[in-house]
Design an enzyme around this catalytic site. Structure first.
Site, PDB file in Angstrom:
ATOM      1  N   TRP A  41     -51.109  54.832  95.695  1.00  0.00           N
ATOM      2  CA  TRP A  41     -51.198  56.016  96.553  1.00  0.00           C
ATOM      3  C   TRP A  41     -50.189  55.964  97.687  1.00  0.00           C
ATOM      4  O   TRP A  41     -49.634  56.987  98.091  1.00  0.00           O
ATOM      5  CB  TRP A  41     -52.624  56.196  97.085  1.00  0.00           C
ATOM      6  CG  TRP A  41     -53.602  56.417  95.974  1.00  0.00           C
ATOM      7  CD1 TRP A  41     -54.556  55.550  95.532  1.00  0.00           C
ATOM      8  CD2 TRP A  41     -53.676  57.572  95.114  1.00  0.00           C
ATOM      9  NE1 TRP A  41     -55.231  56.092  94.465  1.00  0.00           N
ATOM     10  CE2 TRP A  41     -54.715  57.332  94.190  1.00  0.00           C
ATOM     11  CE3 TRP A  41     -52.972  58.774  95.056  1.00  0.00           C
ATOM     12  CZ2 TRP A  41     -55.073  58.253  93.212  1.00  0.00           C
ATOM     13  CZ3 TRP A  41     -53.326  59.704  94.081  1.00  0.00           C
ATOM     14  CH2 TRP A  41     -54.361  59.438  93.172  1.00  0.00           C
ATOM     15  N   GLY A  86     -55.115  68.865  94.678  1.00  0.00           N
ATOM     16  CA  GLY A  86     -53.722  68.865  94.237  1.00  0.00           C
ATOM     17  C   GLY A  86     -52.980  70.129  94.626  1.00  0.00           C
ATOM     18  O   GLY A  86     -53.065  70.598  95.759  1.00  0.00           O
ATOM     19  N   SER A 134     -57.417  63.219 104.298  1.00  0.00           N
ATOM     20  CA  SER A 134     -57.984  62.338 103.295  1.00  0.00           C
ATOM     21  C   SER A 134     -59.410  62.764 102.972  1.00  0.00           C
ATOM     22  O   SER A 134     -60.162  63.182 103.856  1.00  0.00           O
ATOM     23  CB  SER A 134     -57.992  60.894 103.811  1.00  0.00           C
ATOM     24  OG  SER A 134     -58.796  60.063 102.992  1.00  0.00           O
ATOM     25  N   PHE A 135     -59.800  62.613 101.701  1.00  0.00           N
ATOM     26  CA  PHE A 135     -61.200  62.926 101.369  1.00  0.00           C
ATOM     27  C   PHE A 135     -62.135  61.772 101.696  1.00  0.00           C
ATOM     28  O   PHE A 135     -63.338  61.856 101.442  1.00  0.00           O
ATOM     29  CB  PHE A 135     -61.375  63.377  99.926  1.00  0.00           C
ATOM     30  CG  PHE A 135     -60.628  62.590  98.871  1.00  0.00           C
ATOM     31  CD1 PHE A 135     -60.659  61.211  98.833  1.00  0.00           C
ATOM     32  CD2 PHE A 135     -59.916  63.264  97.902  1.00  0.00           C
ATOM     33  CE1 PHE A 135     -59.984  60.501  97.861  1.00  0.00           C
ATOM     34  CE2 PHE A 135     -59.232  62.561  96.905  1.00  0.00           C
ATOM     35  CZ  PHE A 135     -59.270  61.173  96.889  1.00  0.00           C
ATOM     36  N   HIS A 153     -62.114  59.216  88.687  1.00  0.00           N
ATOM     37  CA  HIS A 153     -61.609  58.186  87.778  1.00  0.00           C
ATOM     38  C   HIS A 153     -60.373  57.469  88.336  1.00  0.00           C
ATOM     39  O   HIS A 153     -59.963  56.447  87.792  1.00  0.00           O
ATOM     40  CB  HIS A 153     -61.334  58.765  86.387  1.00  0.00           C
ATOM     41  CG  HIS A 153     -60.077  59.567  86.267  1.00  0.00           C
ATOM     42  ND1 HIS A 153     -59.394  59.701  85.083  1.00  0.00           N
ATOM     43  CD2 HIS A 153     -59.361  60.287  87.180  1.00  0.00           C
ATOM     44  CE1 HIS A 153     -58.326  60.456  85.259  1.00  0.00           C
ATOM     45  NE2 HIS A 153     -58.281  60.828  86.517  1.00  0.00           N
TER      46      HIS A 153
END
Length: 243
Positions: A41, A86, A134-135, A153
């Site tokens: 990331w 996204g 950020s989540f 996933h």
């Protein structure tokens, strides 16, 4: 397929990560950092062109985006929050078929910027809000359905529970959390599942899961699975409610 096969795009780098497969076999840790020098990331965040290529690759199969959008009854919602959404491809399909719906696209700032452009080009910017964050941080609380489409996933169990917990907190007592992922089914054999499971581990330390495993993750995040079904293209849609 061109998006997946461009060697200097995300598809090519994704396959190059498998040159570090022995590291993953020996340690159980992602090979990406061994091959590219930084975790998955962080690598994407530091390279806007590669991040854009990643977004494009994730939505290259238009038929799967449509399949996901048709996999849940969005007519019961007023405001959908696409967490880790996204470039907004899923929201565009949902908004197209539900003209009264409002939406929020939430992802990292650069990604959300690309999503804003996409949704504006489709004429949906006035029905959307855009949150660049950020989540893993506290989420906006104005939605009634929080959707995670092929997000969990990418992560190990601890991180997946943290993401689901943030969604549960934001959804509150009356909201819903909708997980869309691929699981083992008649449409998707165990060999494909195993290949993707290994791929997620090599890239980011994530993993594929079966429905029972997603159910356990949801429970750990104080959510209860109230419905689960498979779409025509083999995606699994899991609807969760607060315990």
């Amino acid at each position: 397929m061109q998006t997946w096969l461009t060697l200097d795009g995300f598809g090519g780098q994704m396959d190059l990560a498998f040159t570090g497969l022995l590291h993953t076999v020996r340690t159980g840790q992602p090979a990406w950092e061994t091959v590219f020098g930084v975790p998955f990331w962080r690598h994407l965040a530091a390279d806007p062109s590669m991040s854009a290529s990643f977004d494009a690759t994730m939505t290259a199969g238009a038929e799967y985006v449509t399949d996901d959008a048709n996999g849940y009854d969005w007519s019961r919602a007023k405001h959908v929050v696409d967490v880790g959404g996204g470039n907004g491809a899923l929201l565009a399909e949902i908004l197209e078929t539900h003209p009264r719906l409002r939406a929020t696209l939430l992802d990292l700032p650069d990604t959300v910027g690309r999503g804003r452009s996409r949704l504006a080009a489709r004429g949906f910017e006035g029905r959307c809000s855009f949150v660049g964050q950020s989540f893993f941080d506290a989420l906006p609380t104005d939605g009634d359905v929080y959707v995670l489409n092929s997000v969990l996933h990418d992560w190990g169990d601890e991180e997946a529970i943290a993401i689901l917990s943030r969604c549960a907190e934001a959804a509150g007592a009356r909201g819903r959390v909708v997980i869309i992922e691929e699981t083992v089914s008649a449409e998707r054999g165990r060999a494909d599942f195993a290949e993707m499971n290994l791929r997620m581990l090599v890239l980011s330390g994530g993993r594929e899961r079966v429905l029972d495993e997603y159910t356990r993750l949801a429970s750990a995040a104080d959510l209860t699975v109230v419905d689960a079904h498979t779409t025509p293209l083999g995606q699994t849609v899991i609807e969760c409610a607060p315990k």
